[in-house]
Write an enzyme that holds these catalytic residues in place. Structure first.
Site, short mmCIF file in Angstrom:
data_model
loop_
_atom_site.label_atom_id
_atom_site.label_comp_id
_atom_site.label_asym_id
_atom_site.label_seq_id
_atom_site.Cartn_x
_atom_site.Cartn_y
_atom_site.Cartn_z
CE LYS A 196 -4.11 -2.03 0.35
NZ LYS A 196 -5.12 -1.93 -0.72
CD GLU A 202 -10.24 4.13 0.23
OE1 GLU A 202 -10.04 5.35 0.07
OE2 GLU A 202 -9.55 3.25 -0.35
CB SER A 249 -0.02 -8.01 -1.17
OG SER A 249 -0.91 -8.80 -0.41
C1 LIG Z 1 -1.67 -6.92 2.50
C2 LIG Z 1 -2.79 -6.59 1.60
N1 LIG Z 1 -2.91 -7.24 0.43
C3 LIG Z 1 -3.92 -6.98 -0.42
C4 LIG Z 1 -4.90 -6.06 -0.12
C5 LIG Z 1 -6.01 -5.87 -1.10
O1 LIG Z 1 -5.95 -4.69 -1.82
P1 LIG Z 1 -5.55 -4.66 -3.34
O2 LIG Z 1 -6.40 -5.67 -4.04
O3 LIG Z 1 -5.84 -3.27 -3.76
O4 LIG Z 1 -4.12 -4.99 -3.46
C6 LIG Z 1 -4.83 -5.34 1.08
C7 LIG Z 1 -5.85 -4.34 1.44
O5 LIG Z 1 -5.97 -3.87 2.54
C8 LIG Z 1 -3.75 -5.63 1.96
O6 LIG Z 1 -3.64 -4.98 3.14
#
Ligand SMILES: Cc1ncc(COP(=O)(O)O)c(C=O)c1O
Lengths: 267, 411
Positions: free
Chosen positions: B97, B119, B386
């Site tokens: 993020k 948000e 992620s």
């Molecule tokens: C660690 C992590 N991965 C994935 C996501 C999902 O978001 P996005 O699909 O935008 O990557 C989030 C959202 O809070 C997250 O904290």
């Protein structure tokens, strides 16, 4: 000439202003809406805006958010709101009705089906808050062919170039949002509205209705002095919420408010 | 790499459309603000100094490049393709993020906006926004569904420590989608001095484009690191999809390169047969929400449905429009992993590699393991890790039936 244009024309000839109340369809109950619509007309409304409830009313303040939640709690759908208009038309073939809401319920029904059903129900115009003219290019033709007026918003932040394109795309009237904010905000600045209307009228020949922040006779009269119509939503919806358990009382209170506004506008 | 000329790699068009998806469906008051943002960004997008500043922050503040790591024990366990992990969990604040919030904070700075809003669902984007607000000296307010405030208390406290104000949103389902509604409402009212930092590759144009652009650092690094580590590009990419920002960041540089397959993993919740999931690409249909046309979870009347996922960051009924387009043209595949599969993957990665993934990322791990088993051992998969799992330890503990005493110690 559309029913909306005809009403606006007549008012103009009489030197009067359009009074346009808003209620959310199905709030607080499905069978409360049609009697309320008749009560609004009796109290002096010229055009009715009926809200189609939506789960995510992004441009609305708490009052209309809660109205949507009340209406959705017993499943009021776009189809139900169209049925309300059909029923209203059995007794009133004169008062224009505008459906106001968000695009997704219309998108889910399908544009052709929606336009045909709206026409058949006796709807005169639609205002989809999250559908700006650029995104309406492909579907505008469907509405025009059916002679349904598409009413667009103009905001304090709208540039002159955009005002021109909105003027070219819209019909019926344009809805000037009197302030930067959501529905139900209180901070109405009449001088600012007057300045912006002068700017808008240089390019827009359609009548201009003004909404957001009009809550009583005094604010209605102040805005009516510079606009072609006043749109009143949250002040009415608040009364409906206050008397959600007593539909007769709600109609009586709303009628009193609308009458006060009518007199203030005509006075 | 072979490039595929049939796919338009220049999207979105100037109005933000990816085929029939995307666009800008907002009330009139916001149009001027979005135009201003679009004009600023299209200028800065061509400005090497802007990207140099962005890259500097990513290097020295975020700690990039994030490693590409060969998960050998996990790969051996699956007995198929080699699994590599793109370690976004090692970024400052613990997730991808921050790549996006750095970019948007720079935009806010160039636009002279002193206040930012955001948000958040799980709180990761809220924390990343509060972090850059502290770093850039901006006033920050974060909108968070009341339900999420309750289940992510630690992140609320982190945001407070960073100087941000957290507003609990009580409308609708009181989760992420309602937080986004409320952030939009606040923005409409304070549009002159406020910059809205959207946390995923969704929303009205130009957000899906600019969030993607900032997140493509993930895919660009992966391309370079794959050459170094594997000697060629991977056969498949796997990423979880909430709004879709980590996935599009990894996928986008690969769109024109057909030899790499792409799999987005949605939240399967309790299973795709019922309604308790958050998988609009797998089970939804196109509609309009939060300023863009995209796949949505909605009922027959066009009302947005409540969603369910064990991971708050995937608990969203929509998805970024570029994914909707990639699905429809068949370039990317979208699948789902259930709560149980994600939880199991969380434990497997933790035990086999000593890496505790965020529950969002655990969805990608779960599917990556499944996919690996269908492939040869000379093939390779990159899974986007992620985020890290610290924030989810309480959730995992309670799902596993482990109880905590009042000090937070589990027994
Ligand atoms: C660690 C992590 N991965 C994935 C996501 C999902 O978001 P996005 O699909 O935008 O990557 C989030 C959202 O809070 C997250 O904290």
């Amino acid at each position: 000439m559309s029913r909306i244009a005809a009403v606006m024309d007549t008012l103009k000839q009489q030197g009067r202003k359009a009074l346009i109340p808003y209620i959310t369809g199905g709030d607080p109950a499905k069978d409360a809406t049609v009697p309320m619509m008749h009560a609004l007309v009796e109290a002096g409304a010229d055009i009715l805006e009926i809200g189609v409830p939506f789960s995510d009313p992004m441009a609305d303040g708490p009052t209309i958010q809660l109205a949507c939640e009340r209406a959705l709690a017993h499943g009021t759908s776009l189809r139900d709101v169209l049925a309300m208009v059909t029923e209203f038309r059995q007794q009133d073939s004169r008062t224009p009705v505008v459906l106001m809401g968000y695009l997704n319920p219309v998108e889910a029904m399908g544009y052709e089906t929606f336009v045909a059903s709206a026409k058949e129900a006796g709807v005169d115009g639609v205002l989809m808050v999250d559908l700006p003219p650029e995104e309406a290019e492909d579907i505008g033709g469907i509405f025009r062919e059916a002679e349904l007026d598409v009413i667009y918003l103009i905001a304090p932040t709208t540039t002159d170039a955009r005002i021109a394109s909105i003027a070219a795309s819209g019909s019926g009237y344009v809805y000037y949002v009197s302030l930067k904010g959501v529905t139900g905000s209180a901070a109405l600045d009449v001088d600012d509205v007057a300045r912006n209307l002068t700017r808008i009228r240089q390019q827009v020949s359609l009548p201009v209705g003004v909404g957001f922040g009009i809550r009583d006779g005094a604010t209605a009269a102040a805005v009516g002095a510079v606009a072609d119509g006043v749109i009143v939503g949250s002040a009415i919806v608040n009364l409906i919420a206050d008397h959600a358990g007593a539909p007769d009382k709600a109609r009586q209170q709303v009628s009193t408010l609308v009458r006060e506004m009518r007199q203030a506008l005509d006075g | 790499m072979a490039t595929n000329n049939a796919i338009d790699l220049t999207l979105p068009d100037e109005r933000g459309h990816f085929g029939i998806f995307g666009g800008r469906f907002v009330s009139e008051t916001l149009t001027a603000a979005l135009d201003e943002l679009q004009q600023t960004y299209s200028k800065l997008r061509q400005d090497p100094d802007f990207w140099a500043e962005f890259d500097r922050d990513l290097a020295h503040y975020v700690g990039r490049p994030s490693p590409l790591y060969h998960a050998e024990r996990l790969s051996a366990h699956c007995g198929g393709a080699q699994i590599y992990l793109k370690r976004e969990d090692l970024n400052h604040t613990g997730a991808h993020k921050i790549n996006n919030t750095i970019g948007q904070a720079l935009l806010a700075k160039y636009m002279g906006k002193k206040k930012v809003i955001a948000e958040t669902g799980a709180g990761q984007h809220g924390v990343a926004s509060a972090t850059v607000a502290a770093r850039f000296g901006l006033e920050c307010r974060v909108f968070m569904g009341a339900v999420d405030v309750e289940r992510q208390k630690l992140n609320v406290y982190r945001m407070n420590l960073l100087g941000a104000e957290v507003e609990a949103v009580e409308s609708g389902t009181r989760t992420l989608k309602d937080a986004m509604n409320e952030a939009m409402r606040h923005w409409v009212t304070h549009v002159d001095d406020t910059f809205y930092i959207i946390g995923t590759a969704a929303g009205p144009h130009p957000y899906p484009m600019l969030v993607r652009d900032f997140q493509t650092i993930i895919g660009r690094e992966t391309q370079r690191q794959s050459l170094e580590l594997i000697g060629r590009q991977p056969d498949a990419l796997v990423a979880c999809v909430g709004g879709g920002s980590n996935a599009i960041g990894m996928f986008h540089p690969y769109i024109g390169h057909d030899e790499t397959a792409m799999y987005g993993v949605e939240a399967g919740g309790l299973g795709l047969d019922g309604d308790d999931h958050a998988a609009p690409l797998s089970k939804g249909r196109p509609g309009v929400l939060h300023g863009n046309r995209t796949y949505l979870m909605e009922d027959d009347n066009g009302q947005i449905m409540g969603t369910h996922s064990v991971s708050a960051g995937l608990d969203y009924p929509g998805v970024g429009p570029e994914h909707s387009w990639l699905k429809d043209i068949g370039r990317a595949h979208y699948v789902a992993a259930t709560d149980d599969e994600a939880l199991q993957a969380f434990h497997q990665l933790t035990r086999m590699e000593g890496i505790m993934p965020a529950l969002e990322s655990a969805h990608a791990i779960a599917f990556g393991m499944k996919l690996a088993k269908t492939m040869r051992s000379d093939q390779s998969i990159v899974v986007n890790l992620s985020g890290r799992g610290d924030k989810d330890i309480h959730t995992v503990a309670s799902l596993d039936g482990v109880h905590e005493d009042q000090s937070g110690v589990v027994s």
